[in-house]
Design an enzyme around this catalytic site. Sequence first.
Site, PDB file in Angstrom:
ATOM      1  N   HIS A 113       0.812  -1.219   0.000  1.00 30.87           N
ATOM      2  CA  HIS A 113       0.000   0.000   0.000  1.00 30.87           C
ATOM      3  C   HIS A 113       0.844   1.267   0.000  1.00 30.87           C
ATOM      4  CE1 HIS A 113       1.163  -1.516   3.827  1.00 30.87           C
ATOM      5  NE2 HIS A 113       1.146  -0.288   4.283  1.00 30.87           N
ATOM      6  N   ASP A 278      -1.063  -4.126  -4.192  1.00 28.25           N
ATOM      7  CA  ASP A 278      -0.824  -5.481  -4.690  1.00 28.25           C
ATOM      8  C   ASP A 278      -2.023  -6.406  -4.497  1.00 28.25           C
ATOM      9  OD1 ASP A 278      -0.386  -5.288  -1.927  1.00 28.25           O
ATOM     10  OD2 ASP A 278       0.871  -7.080  -1.910  1.00 28.25           O
ATOM     11  N   ASP A 280      -3.804  -7.417  -1.797  1.00 24.68           N
ATOM     12  CA  ASP A 280      -4.044  -8.334  -0.673  1.00 24.68           C
ATOM     13  C   ASP A 280      -4.859  -7.698   0.460  1.00 24.68           C
ATOM     14  OD1 ASP A 280      -1.983  -6.714   0.122  1.00 24.68           O
ATOM     15  OD2 ASP A 280      -0.649  -8.337   0.778  1.00 24.68           O
ATOM     16  N   ARG A 281      -4.978  -6.364   0.447  1.00 25.16           N
ATOM     17  CA  ARG A 281      -5.785  -5.723   1.508  1.00 25.16           C
ATOM     18  C   ARG A 281      -7.189  -5.407   1.017  1.00 25.16           C
ATOM     19  NH1 ARG A 281      -2.303  -1.622   5.198  1.00 25.16           N
ATOM     20  NH2 ARG A 281      -0.593  -3.044   5.578  1.00 25.16           N
ATOM     21  N   THR A 343       2.374  -9.659  14.360  1.00 25.67           N
ATOM     22  CA  THR A 343       1.947  -8.960  13.146  1.00 25.67           C
ATOM     23  C   THR A 343       2.703  -9.471  11.917  1.00 25.67           C
ATOM     24  OG1 THR A 343       1.434  -7.016  14.431  1.00 25.67           O
ATOM     25  CG2 THR A 343       1.862  -6.654  12.098  1.00 25.67           C
TER      26      THR A 343
HETATM   27  C1  G1P Z   1       1.797  -3.557   8.347  1.00 25.12           C
HETATM   28  C2  G1P Z   1       0.570  -4.061   9.066  1.00 25.12           C
HETATM   29  C3  G1P Z   1       0.587  -5.568   9.147  1.00 25.12           C
HETATM   30  C4  G1P Z   1       0.733  -6.163   7.744  1.00 25.12           C
HETATM   31  C5  G1P Z   1       1.932  -5.540   7.047  1.00 25.12           C
HETATM   32  C6  G1P Z   1       2.031  -5.998   5.591  1.00 25.12           C
HETATM   33  O1  G1P Z   1       2.957  -3.928   9.056  1.00 25.12           O
HETATM   34  O2  G1P Z   1       0.479  -3.510  10.354  1.00 25.12           O
HETATM   35  O3  G1P Z   1      -0.571  -6.028   9.771  1.00 25.12           O
HETATM   36  O4  G1P Z   1       0.894  -7.549   7.799  1.00 25.12           O
HETATM   37  O5  G1P Z   1       1.836  -4.122   7.056  1.00 25.12           O
HETATM   38  O6  G1P Z   1       0.915  -5.643   4.841  1.00 25.12           O
HETATM   39  P1  G1P Z   1       3.741  -2.921  10.047  1.00 25.12           P
HETATM   40  O7  G1P Z   1       4.057  -1.689   9.255  1.00 25.12           O
HETATM   41  O8  G1P Z   1       2.761  -2.599  11.151  1.00 25.12           O
HETATM   42  O9  G1P Z   1       4.935  -3.693  10.514  1.00 25.12           O
HETATM   43 ZN    ZN Z   2      -0.655  -5.268   0.149  1.00 24.94          ZN
END
Ligand code: G1P
Ligand code: ZN
Length: 542
Positions: A113, A278, A280-281, A343
Amino acid sequence: MIRTISSAPIAGQKPGTSGLRKKTSAFMEPGYLENFIQSIWNGIGGVQGKCLVVGGDGRYFNTKAVQIILKMAAASGASKVIVGQGGLLSTPAASHLIRLKKADGGIILSASHNPGGLDGDFGVKFNTSNGGPAPEAVTEAIYQASLGLSEYLILEAADLDLSNVGLTRLADMTVEVVDPVNDYADLMEKLFDFEAIRTLFSNGFTLAFDAMHAVTGPYAHEILVRRLGADETSVLNATPLPDFGGGHPDPNPVWAHELMTKMMQPDAPDFGAASDGDGDRNMILGRQVYVTPSDSLAVIAANAHLAPGYVKGLAGVARSMPTSSALDRVAEARGLECHATPTGWKFFGNLLDAGRATLCGEESAGTGSDHIREKDGLWAVLMWLNILAKRQISVAEVMRNHWQEFGRNYYSRHDYEELDATAAQELIDELRQRLDQMAGQELGALTISAAEDFSYKDPIDGSITTGQGIQIHFIEGARLVLRLSGTGTSGATLRVYMERFNSGPSGLESDPQEALAEVITACEKLTSLRQRFGRERPDVIT
Ligand code: G1P
Ligand code: ZN
């Protein structure tokens, strides 16, 4: 001709929460991408005779990077690379292809993102043969390989034309260019009741899906418009662009404000959704309703049996620790095993492989199931459409009914971005040192019942991951989590997650920020973070 280029280790090639993410300009420095790709090959014991899947979300440098990877795979003896037409593959489609074609692994080019373009971000992620992000042991081996790198191998050859589907060769390696959408769309058709969703649309149900100028445009068009009969105009910003049209392809109320505004009108479409760079969200909206990702996960857990792929019920469910415990309420009521992991999607892989979880999700707009080993934006959208088609009620009613049945976990995440990295780490370290004295401490109206530095023991392989976030429970049924982001590319991002349970039946329709006011105050009393970092408010509230 294979060329051996001498090189030297480049500092910082350490994969984070989701692969290696850096500024695009850093990735474009001579040898930067090449070093990391060779480190992947070396870290996984070489690619001799192996089959790999390669594709990316189409961001700036995607096309060039794919060509480099193809030449490096050929130079190191890979037998085959399956690549999406034009170098494109959404993350879920890549995960599916790895599994479908029984490939040995894959490389996904994306910074998810994060904005793209020359001034934006780029990323490289290695996925293993189960289709999922490489687990910690593998990413660590790749990092170690990067530290000892002295050369890389690359084929000297012209770029391949990837614009047509079909088989071609690069020296001794077979290259199969595949339609990026078809296999994925076929999989979706197996999991969901397309007939019921088609009927829903033919009865006048309206939809707005915002592809945010990212990779899901072609997928959404094929599935929602062509296969399910939604109106052409339902897919917004459908053309993937290298810089995502200058936007921030993150499907949340802040970055997808155009869709958000549209959906908050009284005459909005029945259903709204968006996906990220990409694919996935996801973000789920109804007419004048925003469904938080944590609630969406809980709703899906409670209703998944309405979809043909899940009629047999769920083996178990899993969420990342900071994700709200709305999921746990459903699991408890339905007698399902429920896991809380660190996470990052990579921690779900073992549970999915072992059949201990069917459904997984994260508060950061990621939901998915054991159909692949990545989170999956369009999958979540189709699951919601399937639920709405079967239940014949609105999104607002689904939420109301859900909270009445399970209670409501008010939830919000506050992000403080681009903080001084040392100062942010100091805050976490200080909290860590105070954990032992926290129980019983009163912070305004709330009293701490327990505090910990979250660590996780994988129930399948026994591996232990420590230091995954400060988790504080309050006796009033509230929770506060603080952790530093592992996906940023400049400074540090502090994520503050807050949750408070209301069992109902009254008080279920409050504004989340108001319902969480005492938790927000408690956080400030505990950390003085606004004063400490000179910030009046968070940069992003989701
Ligand atoms: C962030 C989100 C996490 C997700 C990741 C990849 O990671 O918080 O849940 O899996 O992006 O999309 P973070 O930046 O918090 O480490
Ligand atoms: Zn993504």
